[in-house]
Design a protein around this motif. Sequence first.
Motif, short mmCIF file in Angstrom:
data_model
loop_
_atom_site.label_atom_id
_atom_site.label_comp_id
_atom_site.label_asym_id
_atom_site.label_seq_id
_atom_site.Cartn_x
_atom_site.Cartn_y
_atom_site.Cartn_z
N ALA A 10 1.81 1.78 -3.51
CA ALA A 10 0.68 2.29 -4.30
C ALA A 10 0.53 3.78 -4.09
O ALA A 10 0.31 4.55 -5.05
CB ALA A 10 -0.60 1.55 -3.91
N VAL A 11 0.66 4.22 -2.85
CA VAL A 11 0.54 5.65 -2.56
C VAL A 11 1.69 6.40 -3.23
O VAL A 11 1.48 7.44 -3.87
CB VAL A 11 0.57 5.89 -1.02
N LEU A 28 -1.32 6.30 -7.00
CA LEU A 28 -2.64 5.70 -7.25
C LEU A 28 -3.68 6.31 -6.30
O LEU A 28 -3.40 6.56 -5.13
CB LEU A 28 -2.58 4.18 -7.04
N SER A 29 -4.85 6.50 -6.85
CA SER A 29 -5.95 7.01 -6.02
C SER A 29 -6.57 5.84 -5.24
O SER A 29 -6.33 4.67 -5.56
CB SER A 29 -7.02 7.64 -6.90
N ALA A 30 -7.36 6.17 -4.22
CA ALA A 30 -8.03 5.14 -3.43
C ALA A 30 -8.93 4.30 -4.34
O ALA A 30 -9.00 3.08 -4.21
CB ALA A 30 -8.86 5.79 -2.32
N ASP A 31 -9.60 4.95 -5.27
CA ASP A 31 -10.48 4.24 -6.21
C ASP A 31 -9.70 3.22 -7.03
O ASP A 31 -10.16 2.10 -7.25
CB ASP A 31 -11.14 5.25 -7.17
N GLU A 32 -8.52 3.63 -7.49
CA GLU A 32 -7.72 2.72 -8.32
C GLU A 32 -7.25 1.52 -7.51
O GLU A 32 -7.29 0.38 -7.98
CB GLU A 32 -6.53 3.48 -8.91
N VAL A 33 -6.78 1.80 -6.29
CA VAL A 33 -6.33 0.70 -5.43
C VAL A 33 -7.48 -0.26 -5.17
O VAL A 33 -7.33 -1.48 -5.24
CB VAL A 33 -5.77 1.26 -4.10
N ASP A 34 -8.65 0.31 -4.87
CA ASP A 34 -9.83 -0.54 -4.62
C ASP A 34 -10.14 -1.39 -5.84
O ASP A 34 -10.49 -2.57 -5.73
CB ASP A 34 -11.05 0.33 -4.30
N ALA A 35 -10.05 -0.78 -7.02
CA ALA A 35 -10.38 -1.50 -8.25
C ALA A 35 -9.44 -2.68 -8.45
O ALA A 35 -9.87 -3.78 -8.79
CB ALA A 35 -10.30 -0.55 -9.45
N ILE A 36 -8.15 -2.44 -8.23
CA ILE A 36 -7.19 -3.53 -8.38
C ILE A 36 -7.46 -4.63 -7.36
O ILE A 36 -7.52 -5.81 -7.67
CB ILE A 36 -5.74 -3.00 -8.23
N TYR A 37 -7.67 -4.20 -6.11
CA TYR A 37 -7.93 -5.18 -5.05
C TYR A 37 -9.17 -6.01 -5.39
O TYR A 37 -9.15 -7.24 -5.29
CB TYR A 37 -8.12 -4.46 -3.71
N MET A 61 0.84 -1.20 0.00
CA MET A 61 0.00 0.00 0.00
C MET A 61 0.88 1.26 0.00
O MET A 61 0.55 2.25 -0.66
CB MET A 61 -0.92 -0.01 1.23
#
Lengths: 125, 125, 125, 125
Positions: B103-104, B108-117, B100
Amino acid sequence: MIEFRIDRHSGVSTYLQIAAQVKQAMRMGLLGPGDKLPTAREVVEATRVNPNTVLKAYRELEHEGLVEGRRGMGTFVTASLATDAARADAPLRQDLEQWMDRAVDEGLSADEVDAIYTDVRSTHY
Amino acid sequence: MIEFRIDRHSGVSTYLQIAAQVKQAMRMGLLGPGDKLPTAREVVEATRVNPNTVLKAYRELEHEGLVEGRRGMGTFVTASLATDAARADAPLRQDLEQWMDRAVDEGLSADEVDAIYTDVRSTHY
Amino acid sequence: MIEFRIDRHSGVSTYLQIAAQVKQAMRMGLLGPGDKLPTAREVVEATRVNPNTVLKAYRELEHEGLVEGRRGMGTFVTASLATDAARADAPLRQDLEQWMDRAVDEGLSADEVDAIYTDVRSTHY
Amino acid sequence: MIEFRIDRHSGVSTYLQIAAQVKQAMRMGLLGPGDKLPTAREVVEATRVNPNTVLKAYRELEHEGLVEGRRGMGTFVTASLATDAARADAPLRQDLEQWMDRAVDEGLSADEVDAIYTDVRSTHY
DNA sequence: GTGGTCTAGACCACA
DNA sequence: GTGGTCTAGACCACA
């Protein structure tokens, strides 16, 4: 063609689930500008959802400027949310794949993995 | 004492958000058997939610066998969901922290991280 | 269609009375999988109970996996509790009918019969 | 001395359960005029109920003219609800014992027996 | 004071 | 039209 998976017990309304899955597919690059969304009729056949609910989801996406309904032709994606980071061969993504492999190997349940992700995420965003 | 954060625009009903946050705290080991949940009154003061909504969330948890309401005394946790894997010093968790961090760093935005996850998760569970 | 009889002086909350009567009807085979429960509106008209109270009873039954609420369509039974022993022509049941006939003949009140039943039951279960 | 069994999940309030169990014992002849009820303190020790709750139950019974509280001495039964029909050697009772034996032999659960009893009773009283 | 139930009424999601 | 959620407020059971 994108297929929707509706979880009636998730507490999220059906139309929001549909909209979210379209956006998710767009971020993953599975749906891009010009691609056609399934018609309400097709979604109804696949998911047993009421056509009005599908149309409400598409209207929501149109409102956000992501898709466009064309009379008699269908609904089409008009924007791109795809990012390099989400591509299958992006290093960051591959590392998360490996991390998830280990989580599965160590016997963690989906709930446990979600709990850890949620907690770690909350300290970073 | 656990504090609830209600997001009225998430599309998830308030009572489910409260119940989910209790469970999340239990998985993290922040709440365990014998611990007292905040009273409906306290939650109302902190979040401006109706007391009935809080009680509905607590009843939901009671149905799942996780807490027990005692008249005149409060609502108490009766089960444990804590796992070693979620502990702050668990290797798996620390590795996700590092992932994480990267990623920061890469913007990467929170949305992008969520999408990948979300996408990676769907291929593992 | 099942009709509910609410006794406001029994000391049992209304929603539990409704839930219990549905289960009783299911055990008797009067309600089975696919059958529709009366809508909250119909129950309100018949019993002067608040619709929320009816919905609370139905949600309780849903929690127990006995019924399923379908938005815009109604609430439907999804399980079976019927047993052969409860059928009108089951020998055991017919014997209890005869026993009850005699109790009535001998002038026992409902309270007395209940008292004997409660006491005998407590030594068997 | 009568011992109370409180079921916190029955939906019946605690004080009504206590009052009902006193009346049940009176009908069975286990408690008769002159018998002393356990003190609130004794009930508290045995059942973990609040003393106010016990006193409320006894007040309820006093209101019905069944018991009498004597300052500093305790609460005493002043009436009789015992009937011949409830006596252990009453033929009707013995027949119900036999019926219940058979129900147990045939593998019926307590719920099923209750369901049959409730249904048969409703056609006789 | 604390939880449990009920009511009346509002608004939303879905068919 | 039907269920689902939420609010405000009342009253009760219990400690």
